[in-house]
Structure formats: structure tokens, C-alpha cells
Design an enzyme around this catalytic site. Structure first.
Site, PDB file in Angstrom:
ATOM      1  N   THR A 107       0.817  -1.218   0.000  1.00 43.79           N
ATOM      2  CA  THR A 107       0.000   0.000   0.000  1.00 43.79           C
ATOM      3  C   THR A 107       0.847   1.261   0.000  1.00 43.79           C
ATOM      4  O   THR A 107       0.386   2.315  -0.453  1.00 43.79           O
ATOM      5  CB  THR A 107      -0.946   0.037   1.214  1.00 43.79           C
ATOM      6  OG1 THR A 107      -0.169  -0.051   2.414  1.00 43.79           O
ATOM      7  CG2 THR A 107      -1.934  -1.116   1.160  1.00 43.79           C
TER       8      THR A 107
ATOM      9  N   HIS B 251       7.079   2.897  -1.082  1.00 42.96           N
ATOM     10  CA  HIS B 251       8.452   3.219  -0.674  1.00 42.96           C
ATOM     11  C   HIS B 251       8.923   1.925  -0.018  1.00 42.96           C
ATOM     12  O   HIS B 251       8.338   1.483   0.980  1.00 42.96           O
ATOM     13  CB  HIS B 251       8.444   4.401   0.303  1.00 42.96           C
ATOM     14  CG  HIS B 251       9.802   4.827   0.801  1.00 42.96           C
ATOM     15  ND1 HIS B 251      10.229   6.153   0.745  1.00 42.96           N
ATOM     16  CD2 HIS B 251      10.812   4.130   1.382  1.00 42.96           C
ATOM     17  CE1 HIS B 251      11.450   6.238   1.266  1.00 42.96           C
ATOM     18  NE2 HIS B 251      11.828   5.018   1.669  1.00 42.96           N
TER      19      HIS B 251
ATOM     20  N   HIS C 299       9.908  -1.176   1.901  1.00 37.59           N
ATOM     21  CA  HIS C 299       9.945  -1.357   3.356  1.00 37.59           C
ATOM     22  C   HIS C 299       9.826  -2.826   3.713  1.00 37.59           C
ATOM     23  O   HIS C 299       9.226  -3.615   2.983  1.00 37.59           O
ATOM     24  CB  HIS C 299       8.835  -0.557   4.042  1.00 37.59           C
ATOM     25  CG  HIS C 299       7.452  -0.893   3.565  1.00 37.59           C
ATOM     26  ND1 HIS C 299       6.907  -0.340   2.430  1.00 37.59           N
ATOM     27  CD2 HIS C 299       6.507  -1.719   4.058  1.00 37.59           C
ATOM     28  CE1 HIS C 299       5.691  -0.810   2.249  1.00 37.59           C
ATOM     29  NE2 HIS C 299       5.411  -1.665   3.226  1.00 37.59           N
TER      30      HIS C 299
END
Ligand code: AMP
Ligand code: ZN
Length: 115
Positions: A96, A99, A101
Site C-alpha cells: 500500500t 516506498h 519497506h
């Protein structure tokens, strides 16, 4: 820095977070919607959208992220009991925030499937 990226805004302190680890390459903070007693998000400070966007030039962040994960697990006292590192890449995986992660999840006996 991507101005419309939530995690870039956290790196730049434009959004609040509970930082649990930081060095020059990596930042880690508590997930806002934890699924376990320990749920930390580990990110590169550099904006990389997903695993699909890794290149020869930026792939060293994967080592940085994993070293950070090891240090965070030690700091939070779960290195020996264990923890799970999860990356979701793309829509079918449920990514979602675009970036890159990793979720560090711990503090409970995890089943075969979580997240
Ligand atoms: P993913 O589904 O792998 O993209 O996971 C994104 C994660 O980021 C979710 O577990 C969210 O709860 C978490 N998240 C989104 N916004 C924030 C925020 N502002 N601070 C902390 N965690 C966040
Ligand atoms: Zn970003």
C-alpha cells in the site's frame, strides 16, 4: 525525496513517527496499525518504490536494512525468540505504501501465515 510519499515525509520529519532505529541509510519506526506486539517498519532513507525498483546502484540498501533488522531485534529483545521480516511487492502482495519497506514482526508465536 518524494513529496507525496508518506515514508519520505516520515524520513524528513514532516510526519510524526516513533523512531526505533536510525542511521545514515536506514530508518525504522513503529507501524501505525500493528498486527503484533512488535511491528516495526524498516525503510531506506532513499526513495525506492519497491523491490522491483532495485538496481545495481541501490541494491546495497538491502544489506543495510537487514543489518538494521538484526540490531532492532537485539534492541527489542527478540533476537533469540525470533521475528519475521516481510516485504510486500506490488498490488497482489498488498503493498500500500510504494516506498520499499520491510515489516519486522515479533513478540508473539507466529503462525504459518500472517499479513
Ligand atoms: P504494505 O502493505 O506492506 O505497503 O504496508 C504498509 C504499512 O505501513 C502498513 O502496515 C501501515 O500500517 C503502515 N503505515 C502507513 N502509514 C504509516 C505511518 N504514517 N506511520 C507508520 N506506519 C504507517
Ligand atoms: Zn518515499
Amino acid at each position: 525525496m518524494m513529496q507525496d510519499c508518506v515514508f519520505c515525509r516520515i524520513v524528513n520529519r514532516q510526519l510524526p513517527s516513533t523512531v526505533v532505529y536510525e542511521d545514515d541509510k536506514v530508518m525504522a519506526f513503529n507501524d501505525i496499525n500493528p498486527v503484533a506486539p512488535i511491528h516495526v517498519i524498516i525503510i531506506p532513507k532513499e526513495h525506492i518504490a519497491s523491490v522491483n525498483d532495485l538496481t545495481d546502484n541501490n541494491a546495497s540498501v538491502m544489506g543495510d536494512i537487514h543489518l538494521a533488522a538484526k540490531k532492532i531485534a537485539e534492541k527489542l529483545g527478540v533476537a533469540d525468540k525470533g521475528y519475521r521480516l516481510i516485504n510486500n511487492c506490488g498490488p497482489d502482495a498488498g503493498q500500500t505504501v510504494f516506498h520499499l519497506h520491510y515489516h519486522l514482526i515479533a513478540g508473539v508465536k507466529l503462525g504459518a501465515k500472517i499479513i
